[in-house]
Motif scaffolding. Structure first.
Motif: not given
Length: 386
Positions: A23-25, A29-31, A50-53, A73-75
């Motif tokens: 992935v990239k900034p 993404v979804k769980r 395990y989190e969407a965002g 990473a930060r989500l």
């Protein structure tokens, strides 16, 4: 703002090397999405989120070895507002040539030569990973210069697959885990012989109506019977940690699988007790295929609540396993052998399998273990109900 951290992929893991970001900034993404690849002693592991965002920031570049728990990473979670737009300066880093006309502009990490996942098809990326091929050295022939499967296959033609595994390191990790198990866990062992003729007869009828690619194996019945028994007898399904036992509400069945060239892994078939045999079998085939070339997912490594091991296909009649901490039980299956068996007062030839239980005496005892094995045997007498 949530942080995505280096996961623990087993009780023996202290650190891992981030190999690749998928992935990239700015990406969403979804769980359950696979977002990165991490190299451990067990091989290259696909890391799920395990989190969407939305990926707000990548904190660790590829090639970095970091301890378990390190933020990667930060989500930005759903409902936290839109992530700031990506900086318009998506130009390549100094000294790096711009991409060919018509080819998508890569992220800064890609421009620095760190990852090329978005420039390759999923099939091409997976085949390259399992074959030990560097995608950055391949000229893509797909739309916009993207790398497609045929491009990787051409490169692989004269190359021996590597699989990305350090088998010496894997054996060292296995040895360390098993030494710890025998040192810390007071094992006890039980064995139980079960007539599996009903299973063989049922499999013959069921497979007669299926194409070869969809046929069921005895292994599916063995795994499902242990999973259902583990759901009923919770003293064998969970983890012993910090001086106490934690039963698991879910049954994630670890399946011991030999890796090509040597080595062993026991990734999880998640929620095995809830799967029909028609659902379980293709998942088992996929798990075996990916494990044998060292392509596992983080949830498959860290989640097993009990393990099944079988050496029946190798001709072994009885298997006594070692419990993999922090699990508390392992069920072993030998090969089916023809033996005289008493039925209704008469002696007839039947197919018999020896099932063993290796368990942690801190959590259960021989009486509970005997009931557990008897339940597995009972379930195998009614394969149509599995």
């Amino acid at each position: 703002m949530a942080e995505f951290r280096m996961p623990s992929l087993g009780a023996d893991m202290e650190a891992g090397t981030l190999v690749e970001w998928l992935v990239k900034p700015g990406g969403t993404v979804k769980r359950g999405d696979i977002v990165a690849v991490v190299e451990t002693q067990k091989g290259a592991i696909e890391i799920e989120i395990y989190e969407a965002g939305q990926i707000e920031e990548i904190l660790v570049p590829p090639g970095t070895k970091v301890p378990v728990g390190t933020p990667l990473a930060r989500l930005r979670g759903e409902g936290e507002g839109a992530a700031p737009a990506e900086a318009p300066s998506a130009a390549p880093a100094p000294g790096v040539a711009p991409p060919p006309a018509g080819r998508p502009v890569p992220s800064p990490l890609v421009a620095a030569g760190a990852a090329v996942a978005e420039l390759a098809s999923p099939a091409a990326r997976r085949f390259a990973q399992t074959s030990g091929i560097d995608l950055s050295a391949i000229e893509g022939s797909g739309p916009g210069g993207a790398i497609v499967l045929a491009d990787v296959e051409r490169v692989q033609a004269g190359k021996k697959p590597a699989g990305g595994l350090d088998l010496d390191a894997m054996r060292a990790a296995i040895a360390a885990a098993m030494a710890r198990s025998k040192r810390e866990i007071p094992h006890y062992y039980l064995r139980h012989e079960v007539d599996v003729t009903p299973c063989e007869e049922w499999l013959e009828r069921a497979n007669a109506e299926r194409p070869p690619s969809e046929r069921l194996l005895m292994a599916a019945l063995e795994i499902k019977s242990v999973a259902l028994a583990a759901r009923r007898f919770q003293a064998f399904n969970g983890f012993y940690r910090n001086g106490r036992y934690e039963p698991s509400p879910a049954v994630h069945m670890g399946v011991a699988i030999a890796i090509r060239g040597g080595g062993l892994a026991a990734p999880a078939l998640r929620d095995a007790d809830t799967l029909s045999l028609s659902e379980l079998m293709p998942r088992l085939r996929d798990l075996v295929q990916r494990t044998r070339v060292g392509r596992l997912r983080s949830s498959e490594i860290g989640d097993p609540t009990i393990t099944v091991s079988s050496l029946g296909e190798r001709g072994v009649e009885v298997l006594y396993g070692i419990v993999y901490p922090p699990q508390v039980a392992l069920a072993g299956f030998g090969k089916a052998v023809r033996r005289p068996w008493v039925i209704d007062g008469g002696i007839v030839p039947r197919s018999v399998i020896t099932i063993t239980l290796s368990a942690d005496h801190r959590v259960s005892d021989g009486h509970a273990g005997a009931l557990f094995l008897a339940e597995i045997g009972r379930l195998l007498q009614e394969p149509d109900k599995l």
